[in-house]
Design a protein around this motif. Sequence first.
Motif, PDB file in Angstrom:
ATOM      1  N   GLN A 291       0.918  -1.185   0.038  1.00  0.00           N
ATOM      2  CA  GLN A 291       0.115  -0.129   0.142  1.00  0.00           C
ATOM      3  C   GLN A 291       0.841   1.200   0.041  1.00  0.00           C
ATOM      4  OE1 GLN A 291      -3.150   0.674   2.614  1.00  0.00           O
ATOM      5  NE2 GLN A 291      -3.846  -1.380   2.542  1.00  0.00           N
ATOM      6  N   ILE A 294       2.472   1.985  -3.572  1.00  0.00           N
ATOM      7  CA  ILE A 294       1.598   2.548  -4.537  1.00  0.00           C
ATOM      8  C   ILE A 294       1.293   4.245  -4.021  1.00  0.00           C
ATOM      9  CG2 ILE A 294      -0.888   2.583  -5.355  1.00  0.00           C
ATOM     10  CD1 ILE A 294      -0.793  -0.431  -4.928  1.00  0.00           C
ATOM     11  N   GLN A 522      -2.067  -6.292   2.481  1.00  0.00           N
ATOM     12  CA  GLN A 522      -3.670  -6.345   2.211  1.00  0.00           C
ATOM     13  C   GLN A 522      -4.004  -6.676   0.862  1.00  0.00           C
ATOM     14  OE1 GLN A 522      -2.373  -3.391   4.198  1.00  0.00           O
ATOM     15  NE2 GLN A 522      -2.596  -4.884   5.805  1.00  0.00           N
ATOM     16  N   LEU A 523      -2.658  -6.335  -0.048  1.00  0.00           N
ATOM     17  CA  LEU A 523      -3.079  -6.474  -1.386  1.00  0.00           C
ATOM     18  C   LEU A 523      -2.706  -7.978  -1.787  1.00  0.00           C
ATOM     19  CD1 LEU A 523      -1.835  -3.209  -2.663  1.00  0.00           C
ATOM     20  CD2 LEU A 523      -4.173  -3.871  -2.216  1.00  0.00           C
ATOM     21  N   SER A 524      -3.117  -8.477  -2.859  1.00  0.00           N
ATOM     22  CA  SER A 524      -2.900  -9.775  -3.392  1.00  0.00           C
ATOM     23  C   SER A 524      -1.645  -9.797  -4.092  1.00  0.00           C
ATOM     24  CB  SER A 524      -3.889 -10.375  -4.434  1.00  0.00           C
ATOM     25  OG  SER A 524      -3.977  -9.432  -5.587  1.00  0.00           O
ATOM     26  N   ARG A 526      -0.652 -10.548  -6.928  1.00  0.00           N
ATOM     27  CA  ARG A 526      -0.707 -10.182  -8.225  1.00  0.00           C
ATOM     28  C   ARG A 526      -0.830  -8.664  -8.433  1.00  0.00           C
ATOM     29  NH1 ARG A 526      -6.064 -12.591  -9.787  1.00  0.00           N
ATOM     30  NH2 ARG A 526      -6.046 -11.292 -11.576  1.00  0.00           N
ATOM     31  N   ALA A 527      -1.205  -7.906  -7.313  1.00  0.00           N
ATOM     32  CA  ALA A 527      -1.291  -6.427  -7.471  1.00  0.00           C
ATOM     33  C   ALA A 527       0.071  -5.718  -7.702  1.00  0.00           C
ATOM     34  CB  ALA A 527      -2.148  -6.055  -6.153  1.00  0.00           C
TER      35      ALA A 527
ATOM     36  N   GLN B 291      -5.990   2.454  -7.667  1.00  0.00           N
ATOM     37  CA  GLN B 291      -4.518   3.202  -7.368  1.00  0.00           C
ATOM     38  C   GLN B 291      -4.827   4.384  -6.555  1.00  0.00           C
ATOM     39  OE1 GLN B 291      -1.041   3.517  -9.700  1.00  0.00           O
ATOM     40  NE2 GLN B 291      -1.374   1.563 -10.743  1.00  0.00           N
ATOM     41  N   ILE B 294      -6.543   3.793  -3.163  1.00  0.00           N
ATOM     42  CA  ILE B 294      -5.219   3.620  -2.096  1.00  0.00           C
ATOM     43  C   ILE B 294      -4.453   4.854  -1.732  1.00  0.00           C
ATOM     44  CG2 ILE B 294      -3.462   2.006  -1.569  1.00  0.00           C
ATOM     45  CD1 ILE B 294      -4.616   0.011  -3.300  1.00  0.00           C
ATOM     46  N   THR B 456      -6.715   0.577   8.574  1.00  0.00           N
ATOM     47  CA  THR B 456      -6.510   0.717   7.073  1.00  0.00           C
ATOM     48  C   THR B 456      -6.696  -0.579   6.133  1.00  0.00           C
ATOM     49  OG1 THR B 456      -4.623   2.126   7.994  1.00  0.00           O
ATOM     50  CG2 THR B 456      -4.729   1.658   5.631  1.00  0.00           C
ATOM     51  N   SER B 457      -6.293  -1.626   6.837  1.00  0.00           N
ATOM     52  CA  SER B 457      -6.557  -2.901   6.103  1.00  0.00           C
ATOM     53  C   SER B 457      -8.120  -3.167   6.218  1.00  0.00           C
ATOM     54  CB  SER B 457      -5.765  -4.083   6.954  1.00  0.00           C
ATOM     55  OG  SER B 457      -6.607  -4.280   8.175  1.00  0.00           O
ATOM     56  N   PHE B 460      -9.875  -1.946   3.134  1.00  0.00           N
ATOM     57  CA  PHE B 460      -9.962  -2.509   1.941  1.00  0.00           C
ATOM     58  C   PHE B 460     -10.564  -3.804   1.864  1.00  0.00           C
ATOM     59  CE2 PHE B 460      -6.886   0.813   1.691  1.00  0.00           C
ATOM     60  CZ  PHE B 460      -6.986   1.398   0.505  1.00  0.00           C
ATOM     61  N   GLN B 522      -4.977  -1.364 -12.784  1.00  0.00           N
ATOM     62  CA  GLN B 522      -3.770  -2.099 -12.937  1.00  0.00           C
ATOM     63  C   GLN B 522      -3.652  -3.184 -11.775  1.00  0.00           C
ATOM     64  OE1 GLN B 522      -3.373   1.564 -12.952  1.00  0.00           O
ATOM     65  NE2 GLN B 522      -3.608   1.100 -15.056  1.00  0.00           N
ATOM     66  N   LEU B 523      -4.626  -2.962 -10.746  1.00  0.00           N
ATOM     67  CA  LEU B 523      -4.725  -3.959  -9.740  1.00  0.00           C
ATOM     68  C   LEU B 523      -5.576  -4.931 -10.000  1.00  0.00           C
ATOM     69  CD1 LEU B 523      -4.567  -1.474  -6.887  1.00  0.00           C
ATOM     70  CD2 LEU B 523      -2.750  -2.619  -7.664  1.00  0.00           C
ATOM     71  N   SER B 524      -5.465  -6.184  -9.316  1.00  0.00           N
ATOM     72  CA  SER B 524      -6.496  -7.273  -9.504  1.00  0.00           C
ATOM     73  C   SER B 524      -7.656  -7.038  -8.982  1.00  0.00           C
ATOM     74  CB  SER B 524      -5.877  -8.339  -8.976  1.00  0.00           C
ATOM     75  OG  SER B 524      -5.615  -8.509  -7.643  1.00  0.00           O
ATOM     76  N   PRO B 525      -8.895  -7.318  -9.180  1.00  0.00           N
ATOM     77  CA  PRO B 525      -9.959  -7.002  -8.567  1.00  0.00           C
ATOM     78  C   PRO B 525     -10.039  -7.439  -7.064  1.00  0.00           C
ATOM     79  CG  PRO B 525     -10.544  -8.159 -10.617  1.00  0.00           C
ATOM     80  CD  PRO B 525      -8.996  -8.239 -10.404  1.00  0.00           C
ATOM     81  N   ARG B 526      -9.362  -8.616  -6.853  1.00  0.00           N
ATOM     82  CA  ARG B 526      -9.217  -8.949  -5.665  1.00  0.00           C
ATOM     83  C   ARG B 526      -8.668  -7.795  -4.469  1.00  0.00           C
ATOM     84  NH1 ARG B 526      -5.537 -13.878  -6.088  1.00  0.00           N
ATOM     85  NH2 ARG B 526      -5.341 -13.904  -3.805  1.00  0.00           N
ATOM     86  N   ALA B 527      -7.758  -7.054  -5.090  1.00  0.00           N
ATOM     87  CA  ALA B 527      -6.930  -6.194  -4.381  1.00  0.00           C
ATOM     88  C   ALA B 527      -7.964  -5.029  -3.855  1.00  0.00           C
ATOM     89  CB  ALA B 527      -5.851  -5.484  -4.953  1.00  0.00           C
TER      90      ALA B 527
END
Lengths: 528, 528
Positions: A291, A294, A522-524, A526-527, B291, B294, B456-457, B460, B522-527
């Motif tokens: 985080q 970014i 917190q982000l996967s 892949r991110a 992005q 975040i 914070t976490s 998300f 740019q980030l995966s949806p999971r993010a």
Amino acid sequence: MEMLMNLLLLSEKYASVVSLNLFVTLLCACIVIGHLLEENRWMNESITAIAIGLCTGCVILLTTGGTSSRLLVFSEDLFFIYLLPPIIFNAGFQVKRKQFFQNFTTIMLFGVVGTLVSFAIVSLGATQILRRMNIGSLDIADYLAIGTIFSATDSVCTLQVLNQDQTPLLYSLVFGEGVVNDATSVVLFNAIQSFDLTRINSSTALQLLVNFLYLFTVSTLLGVFAGLLSAYIIRKLYFGRHSTDREVALMMLMAYLSYMMSELFQLSAILTVFFCGIVMSHYTWHNVTKQSQITTKQTFATLSFISEIFIFLYVGMDALDIEKWKVVSSSPGKSIGVSSILLGLVLVGRAAFVFPLSFVANLIKKTPGDKITFRQQIIIWWAGLIRGAVSVALAYKKFTTAGYTQLPGNAMMITSTITVVLFSTVVFGMLTKPLLRLLIPHSQLTRSFSSDQWSTSKSFRIPLLGNGQGSETHQHETTRPRSLKELISRLDVHRYWRKFDDSFLRPTFGGRGFTPELPQEQLSPRAG
Amino acid sequence: MEMLMNLLLLSEKYASVVSLNLFVTLLCACIVIGHLLEENRWMNESITAIAIGLCTGCVILLTTGGTSSRLLVFSEDLFFIYLLPPIIFNAGFQVKRKQFFQNFTTIMLFGVVGTLVSFAIVSLGATQILRRMNIGSLDIADYLAIGTIFSATDSVCTLQVLNQDQTPLLYSLVFGEGVVNDATSVVLFNAIQSFDLTRINSSTALQLLVNFLYLFTVSTLLGVFAGLLSAYIIRKLYFGRHSTDREVALMMLMAYLSYMMSELFQLSAILTVFFCGIVMSHYTWHNVTKQSQITTKQTFATLSFISEIFIFLYVGMDALDIEKWKVVSSSPGKSIGVSSILLGLVLVGRAAFVFPLSFVANLIKKTPGDKITFRQQIIIWWAGLIRGAVSVALAYKKFTTAGYTQLPGNAMMITSTITVVLFSTVVFGMLTKPLLRLLIPHSQLTRSFSSDQWSTSKSFRIPLLGNGQGSETHQHETTRPRSLKELISRLDVHRYWRKFDDSFLRPTFGGRGFTPELPQEQLSPRAG
């Protein structure tokens, strides 16, 4: 608007609130209009901001009955202490490090020798021509100052007209030159004040060289030290565990601290904060949470973006300041004459070093792919012609007291600087995009309008952006080594640096591959 | 240090560079030390910053031979124009909106009636007691000003001692009160200046009420308007397509603009920027790229964090300013007496409204789960006792000219304010964490030290944080409706708002579920 302007005169405190309101509104307008005009081939953000600034200046001039055109008095402090640091730091943070260090010799050649040549030509030309024009009392120190003011390439303008992703070689050359020549300017500026310049001999020259080497080395080391310190603190104390705010705050504050420390010790603050940015993106950035990664990338870019617009808006609004024009209004022809002469000297002074030094640089480089083509030389010459806020700030510093002057010679210098800055930013700036399209085959350019987005997204798709090691070579066709000998020598330098980095620096300061995956991501993955 | 201090006296320009360096270094030190002390049950960031500020003040005092203890002269402008806006905006941006609006009646009761009660008691007490102590020439307006200064709960301090995730109800009550009573303070402050206060009758009271309603409504609407405008512009112009920098910059600038506009029209700027933050997180935030989402969450938190530390460091350093202490040093006993009396009045004034008004609020609420328990009332009383930078800034505004005063009465008021602020922040602040542990069962508290990270976490993991609709109710056990009747009535208000939001506001301004997925994520949806 008129209501606002009447209120403007009420009280100082209230006036500053009104000014801030109007100024922030104009910044918002610049962003929106800049966004709308982005696909226009002539415009860029800086020209938009200058145009809006000029229009606002006109409106204020009309509503106040010609007494004032400024919302805020231009202050070099505001510029050098608050607006410039984020821009230069961000440039260092986002620069393609590999490209930058590969062209280091050429950059130094342009930044040091080039600036000296340009300085000599502009100073000499100004002394010879302006002295005969009877424009007021200017002594030799003033003419040398004119040389300093007009020989410095404006790194901020370079960022506006050249794109790191479209033309990486040109960008790193012109921007790198702009950063390095800040150190040259500081040395020159100090030299003008401390040496007896009527008797320059070899020992003075040697002293200047030693001075430059000292300034360059110490400024760079200070920046590197600040960067490494931030990496060490964040790595050791493991900030992300408790709060990502602290990481971001600490990175911001330590970067700013490196700039201010450098100012304090009268070093080249631009050089310091630039190298601090490079080191922070190589080490510190890898020690913080995803985080924060970014956030820092984006925040530094945003702060730099706001500062840039602020500066151009400011220059545009300040250009119409009636006080200074009144002093020179008795001789409009002379004012235009002086501006034209200075502009001519800038053109000649830059041509006098770009083409010869490119020739020298090409002699050193042995592979044809590395050489700077004549077309690229033209663009280097052209893009570095733009004089911007740095020139205005230096001119104010030299020729005014707290933003005001009554001496005709000084006022003439201020108005001429503004004229040169406006003309070069607007005309040269507008012509750069078409010139690039003309000289560089279109296939080599990424589509211009998506460049911002592209650059940001790339930095996440390729997490090694500018990481300086392997896997990136394929991006820069022109710098791929062609001969076996060169390949070996390049690999050698690379290998030694990499070895040193991997065995000493990264284990201590962190970096790609040397920072353990944080458990609370917190982000996967892949991110990233 | 000594070298730095000698340089400090060299020149003003140089001194400001030195000050900035030292100040930024201290900010970094506060962050690092605050991080190290985080698990300590007595300390919090504000106490650390005040302690470091006091130590630095001592060192400066010693090195300069007792002539100065300040690096920067305290300026209300710096505080109100630059430091306060990011803190309040961030509070609005990150507030749990559902919790806030559910307790709206209680918050208004505390913020309006409570502040008036406290103001009346402190003013009256000060008039009666201080007048007999012969502390210098203070007129009735001065005593009323003392009432305003010491009746305002400091929202910044509340953020430090109460945690939104640990004690959501208490946080929203005390912090909400702090935001709302800013409007009350502005009305009181203007009333003191414009009305003839010796003859208060029912028509004056009505006028004050109308004034308050006007200020409250217009300030809120301005904030809502600015938030909606930013949502509309970013949605319509689709900024993310070209550059995420623009989105972040525009959100920052428009939030700041709302604050400054409110200042310009002499409204309650704190209220405006707070509601701007609420609207921006409900609409605008959903229109920007992942992005930017975040980045904005983190950046606003970081800026707020830096401003808070800055303020406490500043108050700590300013506390030792020798000039003001010299004026009152002839009567140290009297100074301590005045401070103690004011502190006592603050304690009584707050108790006089917290307990009665909590009783009234409990009468309105019909379910036992919604009622404010006596233990909670004690914490509300206690946490709101802290007086902070707002009090100092108001005292400077009222009793000094540009940070300096020579009148003994005024100097006494300044030093007493500083004493009350230091004492309440350090002593009351230190005791809040233990008090919370004592009064609220431990199982109801999240572990304190991980709260930042957690908050914070969570934002998300649960993208609907404070989204005001459904799916969040399970978080707040205490506010779950218990009776069928209440359930229906609450659902009704909710349903109407949701219907209106879904059919009119969200289609226009965007928001969760109403913003199309952007193609260039740019980030995966999971993010997300």
